[in-house]
Design an enzyme around this catalytic site. Structure first.
Site, PDB file in Angstrom:
ATOM      1  N   SER A 239      38.340  34.571  45.239  1.00  0.00           N
ATOM      2  CA  SER A 239      39.280  33.531  45.653  1.00  0.00           C
ATOM      3  C   SER A 239      40.045  34.042  46.870  1.00  0.00           C
ATOM      4  O   SER A 239      40.655  35.103  46.787  1.00  0.00           O
ATOM      5  CB  SER A 239      40.302  33.231  44.552  1.00  0.00           C
ATOM      6  OG  SER A 239      39.648  32.822  43.394  1.00  0.00           O
TER       7      SER A 239
ATOM      8  N   SER B 189      46.780  43.489  40.776  1.00  0.00           N
ATOM      9  CA  SER B 189      47.025  42.143  41.257  1.00  0.00           C
ATOM     10  C   SER B 189      46.813  42.097  42.760  1.00  0.00           C
ATOM     11  O   SER B 189      47.030  43.076  43.463  1.00  0.00           O
ATOM     12  CB  SER B 189      48.458  41.749  40.922  1.00  0.00           C
ATOM     13  OG  SER B 189      48.889  40.742  41.791  1.00  0.00           O
ATOM     14  N   LYS B 190      46.392  40.905  43.220  1.00  0.00           N
ATOM     15  CA  LYS B 190      46.243  40.727  44.667  1.00  0.00           C
ATOM     16  C   LYS B 190      47.587  40.841  45.376  1.00  0.00           C
ATOM     17  O   LYS B 190      47.650  41.081  46.569  1.00  0.00           O
ATOM     18  CB  LYS B 190      45.621  39.365  44.967  1.00  0.00           C
ATOM     19  CG  LYS B 190      44.133  39.355  44.705  1.00  0.00           C
ATOM     20  CD  LYS B 190      43.510  38.064  45.149  1.00  0.00           C
ATOM     21  CE  LYS B 190      42.016  38.112  44.828  1.00  0.00           C
ATOM     22  NZ  LYS B 190      41.341  36.858  45.114  1.00  0.00           N
ATOM     23  N   ARG B 191      48.647  40.638  44.630  1.00  0.00           N
ATOM     24  CA  ARG B 191      49.968  40.753  45.247  1.00  0.00           C
ATOM     25  C   ARG B 191      50.311  42.204  45.556  1.00  0.00           C
ATOM     26  O   ARG B 191      51.208  42.491  46.325  1.00  0.00           O
ATOM     27  CB  ARG B 191      51.033  40.158  44.314  1.00  0.00           C
ATOM     28  CG  ARG B 191      50.993  38.654  44.253  1.00  0.00           C
ATOM     29  CD  ARG B 191      52.132  38.117  43.400  1.00  0.00           C
ATOM     30  NE  ARG B 191      51.943  38.458  41.991  1.00  0.00           N
ATOM     31  CZ  ARG B 191      51.241  37.715  41.153  1.00  0.00           C
ATOM     32  NH1 ARG B 191      50.678  36.607  41.569  1.00  0.00           N
ATOM     33  NH2 ARG B 191      51.098  38.069  39.898  1.00  0.00           N
TER      34      ARG B 191
END
Ligand SMILES: [Zn+2]
Length: 328
Positions: free
Chosen positions: A35, A260-262
Site C-alpha cells: 500500500s 509501522s510505516k509511521r
C-alpha cells in the site's frame, strides 16, 4: 442457514476447503502488493523478498500491485518511490504494475453480483449501534450482529454493503504456519465489502485482483493471516479458485510490536544508502527468512544475491515466529 451455503463447495465435514489448489498444475503466479501509504520499510522488504523467492524458486512469475484504494491515506509520490527502491534492490517484476485505484469497475461488478444473488445486503448501522449489540469485540473489531440482514430498517440510509457469511468453518493449510480454521460468524459476522462513502473493502479488492491476474500463490506478512478466511470465503461465493497462502514472520521492533510505516527510522530509502547497502540489506532479509547465504556473497550486488536466493531458497527453513530485524 444463509444462501451462501448453497453456492459454496464443501467437503463432507462441512468445512470450506481450498480444493482448487490440488488440481492446479499451472506455474506459480505470485505477487507483492504494498500500500503506497508510506515508504517501503524492513517489513516490506521481507514481504517483497519472501514472495519473490517463493515465486521465482519454482520457476513462476512475480507480479506487482499497488493497493492504493484508500485515497485519503495515500502519500503522493510513494508508489513511484517504491518501484525505484525495489529496482535498486534488484527486484524485477513480470508484466505491468497493477493499480487498484484504476480497477473500481471490477470491484463494483463483483459487489453487484453478490447483491443480485442475495449474498450481500445494505446495512444502515453506525459503529456505535453495532458496538451496543455486538458480543465481545474481536481482534479485528466488532462482530456484526446481523441487524440489517433481512432488511434495511425503516428510516435508515445505506452506510455499507455487507456479505452474508455462513456458520461453516473456513479452513486452509498455510505453507508456513500450517493448519488454520475460523468461523466467520463468531469472528466477524457479515462483513463490509463496500462503504457508501468510501472505497471497496480490501478483502473484496484483493480476491477480485488475485482472480483477475491468475495469482495462485499469496505470500505476505502474518498480520493478514486472520483475514485470510474472509478472502477464501469471498473466493468461494464468487466462484474463484483459492490460491495457496504463505504467511511470513512479521518484522517487529525491539518491543515486539509490528513495525509501522509511521516509523521513519526503518524507511529503506531514508534510512539506508541503498546503492551501497542494498546487498547487505538483502543478505539480512534472507537470514531473517531462515536462509543461509554464504560469506562469499558479502559485498555482492543485489542481483547476484537474489539469484542465489532463488536457486537456494528453502521454504522449510522459514521461521513461523515474528522477530526483530537488525540489519548488519
Ligand atoms: Zn446493519
Amino acid at each position: 442457514m444463509c444462501a451462501a451455503n448453497e453456492r459454496t463447495a464443501q467437503n463432507p465435514s462441512g468445512t470450506y476447503v481450498d480444493e482448487a489448489v490440488a488440481e492446479d498444475n499451472r506455474p506459480v503466479v505470485g505477487r507483492f502488493a504494498p500500500s503506497p501509504t508510506g515508504p517501503l520499510h524492513l517489513g516490506s522488504l521481507v514481504a517483497a523478498l519472501g514472495s519473490y523467492l517463493m515465486a521465482k524458486s519454482s520457476g513462476g512469475i512475480w507480479q506487482l500491485r499497488m493497493e492504493d484504494l484508500d485515497q485519503p491515506r495515500l502519500v503522493t509520490g510513494i508508489a513511484s518511490d517504491m518501484l525505484a527502491t525495489l529496482e535498486i534492490l534488484g527486484f524485477r517484476w513480470d508484466g505491468e504494475v497493477a493499480y487498484q485505484s484504476r480497477r473500481t469497475e471490477q470491484y463494483r461488478e463483483a459487489a453487484r453480483e453478490l447483491k443480485s444473488r442475495g449474498l450481500a445486503y445494505p446495512c444502515g448501522c453506525t459503529r456505535s449501534e453495532i458496538a451496543q449489540i455486538a458480543s465481545a469485540p474481536h481482534e479485528d473489531g466488532l462482530v456484526y450482529p446481523g441487524t440489517c440482514r433481512d432488511r434495511l430498517p425503516p428510516g435508515k440510509a445505506e452506510r455499507a454493503l455487507r456479505v452474508k457469511v455462513s456458520d461453516e468453518a473456513v479452513t486452509f493449510e498455510d505453507l508456513i504456519t500450517g493448519h488454520y480454521s475460523q468461523h466467520l460468524t463468531g469472528s466477524c459476522g457479515d462483513f463490509v465489502i463496500h462503504r457508501a462513502d468510501g472505497p471497496y473493502a480490501y478483502h473484496l479488492a484483493v480476491v477480485v485482483d488475485d482472480a483477475a491476474f491468475g495469482v495462485n500463490q499469496v505470500v505476505r506478512g502474518a498480520d493478514l493471516l486472520s483475514s485470510t478466511p474472509r478472502q477464501i470465503y469471498l473466493q468461494s461465493v464468487l466462484g474463484y479458485a483459492t490460491p495457496r497462502y504463505a504467511h511470513l514472520p512479521l518484522v517487529t521492533g525491539p518491543n515486539g510490536a509490528k513495525l509501522s510505516k509511521r516509523d521513519h527510522a526503518v524507511s529503506l530509502a531514508a534510512g539506508y544508502d541503498l546503492a551501497r547497502q542494498g546487498g547487505a540489506l538483502l543478505l539480512s532479509a534472507l537470514r531473517f527468512l531462515g536462509q543461509f547465504p554464504p560469506p562469499a556473497l558479502e559485498g555482492a550486488a543485489p542481483g547476484e544475491i537474489l539469484q542465489w536466493g532463488v536457486a537456494s531458497f528453502d521454504l522449510s527453513k522459514v521461521p513461523r515466529l515474528s522477530a526483530p530485524f537488525y540489519p548488519d
